[in-house]
Design a protein around this motif. Structure first.
Motif, PDB file in Angstrom:
ATOM      1  N   THR A  38      61.712  58.313  47.906  1.00  0.00           N
ATOM      2  CA  THR A  38      60.974  57.081  48.175  1.00  0.00           C
ATOM      3  C   THR A  38      60.372  57.058  49.579  1.00  0.00           C
ATOM      4  O   THR A  38      59.787  56.062  49.994  1.00  0.00           O
ATOM      5  N   CYS A  39      60.549  58.144  50.296  1.00  0.00           N
ATOM      6  CA  CYS A  39      60.118  58.140  51.696  1.00  0.00           C
ATOM      7  C   CYS A  39      58.704  58.690  51.811  1.00  0.00           C
ATOM      8  O   CYS A  39      58.423  59.845  51.537  1.00  0.00           O
ATOM      9  N   HIS A  40      57.810  57.802  52.205  1.00  0.00           N
ATOM     10  CA  HIS A  40      56.394  58.108  52.274  1.00  0.00           C
ATOM     11  C   HIS A  40      56.103  59.280  53.224  1.00  0.00           C
ATOM     12  O   HIS A  40      55.335  60.185  52.915  1.00  0.00           O
ATOM     13  N   TYR A  41      56.746  59.261  54.386  1.00  0.00           N
ATOM     14  CA  TYR A  41      56.461  60.308  55.379  1.00  0.00           C
ATOM     15  C   TYR A  41      57.004  61.674  54.959  1.00  0.00           C
ATOM     16  O   TYR A  41      56.482  62.709  55.354  1.00  0.00           O
ATOM     17  N   CYS A  42      58.085  61.647  54.137  1.00  0.00           N
ATOM     18  CA  CYS A  42      58.595  62.925  53.615  1.00  0.00           C
ATOM     19  C   CYS A  42      57.539  63.572  52.742  1.00  0.00           C
ATOM     20  O   CYS A  42      57.271  64.770  52.834  1.00  0.00           O
ATOM     21  N   ILE A  43      56.935  62.740  51.894  1.00  0.00           N
ATOM     22  CA  ILE A  43      55.945  63.273  50.956  1.00  0.00           C
ATOM     23  C   ILE A  43      54.757  63.830  51.733  1.00  0.00           C
ATOM     24  O   ILE A  43      54.258  64.914  51.463  1.00  0.00           O
ATOM     25  N   LYS A  44      54.341  63.093  52.748  1.00  0.00           N
ATOM     26  CA  LYS A  44      53.248  63.557  53.608  1.00  0.00           C
ATOM     27  C   LYS A  44      53.582  64.915  54.231  1.00  0.00           C
ATOM     28  O   LYS A  44      52.771  65.838  54.233  1.00  0.00           O
ATOM     29  N   VAL A  84      67.674  68.769  51.304  1.00  0.00           N
ATOM     30  CA  VAL A  84      68.711  67.869  50.786  1.00  0.00           C
ATOM     31  C   VAL A  84      68.062  66.532  50.449  1.00  0.00           C
ATOM     32  O   VAL A  84      67.577  65.819  51.331  1.00  0.00           O
ATOM     33  N   ASP A  85      68.022  66.223  49.168  1.00  0.00           N
ATOM     34  CA  ASP A  85      67.467  64.965  48.683  1.00  0.00           C
ATOM     35  C   ASP A  85      68.612  63.950  48.637  1.00  0.00           C
ATOM     36  O   ASP A  85      69.519  64.057  47.822  1.00  0.00           O
ATOM     37  N   LEU A  86      68.554  62.983  49.549  1.00  0.00           N
ATOM     38  CA  LEU A  86      69.692  62.068  49.714  1.00  0.00           C
ATOM     39  C   LEU A  86      69.940  61.181  48.492  1.00  0.00           C
ATOM     40  O   LEU A  86      71.007  60.602  48.346  1.00  0.00           O
ATOM     41  N   MET A 143      67.062  58.918  59.975  1.00  0.00           N
ATOM     42  CA  MET A 143      65.892  58.523  59.195  1.00  0.00           C
ATOM     43  C   MET A 143      65.448  59.710  58.354  1.00  0.00           C
ATOM     44  O   MET A 143      65.905  60.826  58.553  1.00  0.00           O
ATOM     45  N   THR A 144      64.565  59.445  57.390  1.00  0.00           N
ATOM     46  CA  THR A 144      63.974  60.549  56.650  1.00  0.00           C
ATOM     47  C   THR A 144      62.478  60.601  56.961  1.00  0.00           C
ATOM     48  O   THR A 144      61.870  59.542  57.111  1.00  0.00           O
ATOM     49  N   PRO A 145      61.864  61.785  57.042  1.00  0.00           N
ATOM     50  CA  PRO A 145      62.603  63.050  57.035  1.00  0.00           C
ATOM     51  C   PRO A 145      63.273  63.327  58.382  1.00  0.00           C
ATOM     52  O   PRO A 145      62.826  62.825  59.408  1.00  0.00           O
ATOM     53  N   THR A 146      64.337  64.117  58.328  1.00  0.00           N
ATOM     54  CA  THR A 146      64.926  64.674  59.546  1.00  0.00           C
ATOM     55  C   THR A 146      65.103  66.162  59.307  1.00  0.00           C
ATOM     56  O   THR A 146      65.424  66.572  58.188  1.00  0.00           O
ATOM     57  N   LYS A 200      69.694  71.926  66.813  1.00  0.00           N
ATOM     58  CA  LYS A 200      68.792  70.835  67.191  1.00  0.00           C
ATOM     59  C   LYS A 200      68.567  69.932  65.981  1.00  0.00           C
ATOM     60  O   LYS A 200      68.529  70.413  64.849  1.00  0.00           O
ATOM     61  N   THR A 201      68.427  68.635  66.241  1.00  0.00           N
ATOM     62  CA  THR A 201      68.093  67.691  65.176  1.00  0.00           C
ATOM     63  C   THR A 201      66.761  67.041  65.523  1.00  0.00           C
ATOM     64  O   THR A 201      66.582  66.538  66.638  1.00  0.00           O
ATOM     65  N   VAL A 202      65.818  67.100  64.603  1.00  0.00           N
ATOM     66  CA  VAL A 202      64.470  66.593  64.873  1.00  0.00           C
ATOM     67  C   VAL A 202      64.089  65.570  63.807  1.00  0.00           C
ATOM     68  O   VAL A 202      63.761  65.924  62.683  1.00  0.00           O
ATOM     69  N   PRO A 203      64.140  64.273  64.147  1.00  0.00           N
ATOM     70  CA  PRO A 203      63.747  63.274  63.158  1.00  0.00           C
ATOM     71  C   PRO A 203      62.231  63.137  63.081  1.00  0.00           C
ATOM     72  O   PRO A 203      61.530  63.417  64.050  1.00  0.00           O
ATOM     73  N   GLY A 204      61.741  62.704  61.907  1.00  0.00           N
ATOM     74  CA  GLY A 204      60.324  62.350  61.795  1.00  0.00           C
ATOM     75  C   GLY A 204      59.455  63.357  61.083  1.00  0.00           C
ATOM     76  O   GLY A 204      59.860  64.487  60.847  1.00  0.00           O
ATOM     77  N   ALA A 205      58.250  62.900  60.715  1.00  0.00           N
ATOM     78  CA  ALA A 205      57.246  63.776  60.106  1.00  0.00           C
ATOM     79  C   ALA A 205      56.302  64.248  61.205  1.00  0.00           C
ATOM     80  O   ALA A 205      56.050  63.526  62.165  1.00  0.00           O
ATOM     81  N   TRP A 206      55.790  65.471  61.063  1.00  0.00           N
ATOM     82  CA  TRP A 206      55.005  66.082  62.127  1.00  0.00           C
ATOM     83  C   TRP A 206      53.748  66.720  61.569  1.00  0.00           C
ATOM     84  O   TRP A 206      53.745  67.208  60.450  1.00  0.00           O
ATOM     85  N   MET A 207      52.709  66.748  62.397  1.00  0.00           N
ATOM     86  CA  MET A 207      51.508  67.492  62.033  1.00  0.00           C
ATOM     87  C   MET A 207      51.778  68.964  62.316  1.00  0.00           C
ATOM     88  O   MET A 207      52.685  69.318  63.069  1.00  0.00           O
ATOM     89  N   LYS A 208      50.908  69.792  61.731  1.00  0.00           N
ATOM     90  CA  LYS A 208      51.104  71.237  61.788  1.00  0.00           C
ATOM     91  C   LYS A 208      51.415  71.782  63.205  1.00  0.00           C
ATOM     92  O   LYS A 208      52.437  72.440  63.405  1.00  0.00           O
ATOM     93  N   ASP A 209      50.551  71.504  64.170  1.00  0.00           N
ATOM     94  CA  ASP A 209      50.708  72.154  65.472  1.00  0.00           C
ATOM     95  C   ASP A 209      51.990  71.727  66.171  1.00  0.00           C
ATOM     96  O   ASP A 209      52.678  72.542  66.779  1.00  0.00           O
TER      97      ASP A 209
END
Ligand code: HEC
Length: 258
Positions: free
Chosen positions: A172-178, A202-204, A217-220, A232-241
């Protein structure tokens, strides 16, 4: 000679001996099918073949080198295929590293191939040569990440000296799909992850995170070494670069640790 070959190729295309079957029966005990080029480079250039312990060039290596080295790479495909078939026929009967199309640095890790004299028919040679010539890497390996489960990731990370990357996601997480539809499909991202990381998803909604790992948060993205220690733990959605930079930093930090 050419005419004969052409005739028998015609015969083959009509009655279709299966080149892949010949490969499975007679060549696969030494020649592995497909390993991505970045991993082959790492194996031979950085690790003296200690990463993969290959006994012979892989089929994707052979296919590439034969097309580069035999005949005219930019010329007529049918003619080049005949030339490649003639080369392989000759090599199978009279193997000799002096004739090799492979890079000398790589050949030094292998014995000379044993001769197939009396052990393979002309039809089999033609079928397997054509199959090698037209061999294409499996699509999913090229533009898609190969996710594995956490247990398998631990084993692979140890064996291949890689970092585990857990993607914590939910349907259900929009940013994961992105992230999944865009960044994680970018060829550069796929290439870097495939060569240095073992990806785990891992699909929660269906699974729990292993080892009580923390997420907010998802995604992490959680990066771990092969003992399961968090790097390292990196939360959030990211652009390619930005995501490439993150991956390179994680890779670098692991390098520093050793
Ligand atoms: C017992 C192991 C073994 C088997 C079985 C085997 N090969 Fe090989 N092959 C090798 C090794 C080792 C090399 C690399 C050293 C060399 O070129 O001799 C090689 C190299 C080659 C090369 C490249 C020659 C070059 O230019 O470097 C071709 C083409 C090839 N094999 C085709 C085949 C085919 C087709 C089969 C099945 C019919 C097969 N091999 C079965 C071990 C094997």
């Amino acid at each position: 000679m050419r005419y004969m070959l052409l005739l028998s190729l015609l015969y083959l295309s009509m009655f279709g001996m299966d080149g892949e079957e010949v490969y499975n029966k007679k060549c696969s005990s030494c020649h592995q099918l497909y390993i991505p080029v970045e991993i082959l480079m790492k194996n031979f250039m950085d690790q003296n073949n200690r990463l993969l312990h290959l006994k012979a060039p892989t089929v994707n290596q052979l296919s590439y080198r034969l097309k580069q080295q035999i005949g005219d790479p930019k010329g007529d495909k049918d003619i080049q295929l005949m030339e490649v078939t003639a080369f392989i026929q000759n090599y199978l009967l009279y193997p000799d590293k002096q004739k090799s199309v492979c890079l000398p640095e790589i050949l030094s890790y292998f014995d000379t191939m044993p001769s197939f004299k009396g052990k393979i028919s002309d039809e089999e040679i033609e079928a397997v040569s054509e199959w090698i010539y037209f061999y294409l890497p499996p699509k999913k390996e090229v533009n898609k990440l190969q996710f594995v489960d956490y247990k398998k990731a631990l084993i692979l990370a140890k064996r291949l000296g890689k970092i585990i990357m857990i993607e914590v996601t939910s349907p259900t997480c929009h940013y994961c799909i992105k992230m999944e539809k865009r960044t994680l499909k970018e060829p550069d991202v796929v290439a870097l992850i495939s060569s240095d990381f073992i990806p785990v998803r891992v699909d929660l909604s269906r699974q729990k995170l292993p080892n009580n790992l923390k997420w907010s948060m998802t995604p992490t993205f959680i990066f771990l070494d092969s003992d399961g220690n968090v790097l390292k733990t990196v939360p959030g959605a990211w652009m390619k670069d930005d995501f490439l930079t993150i991956l390179r930093e994680v890779k670098q930090s692991k390098g520093d640790e050793i």
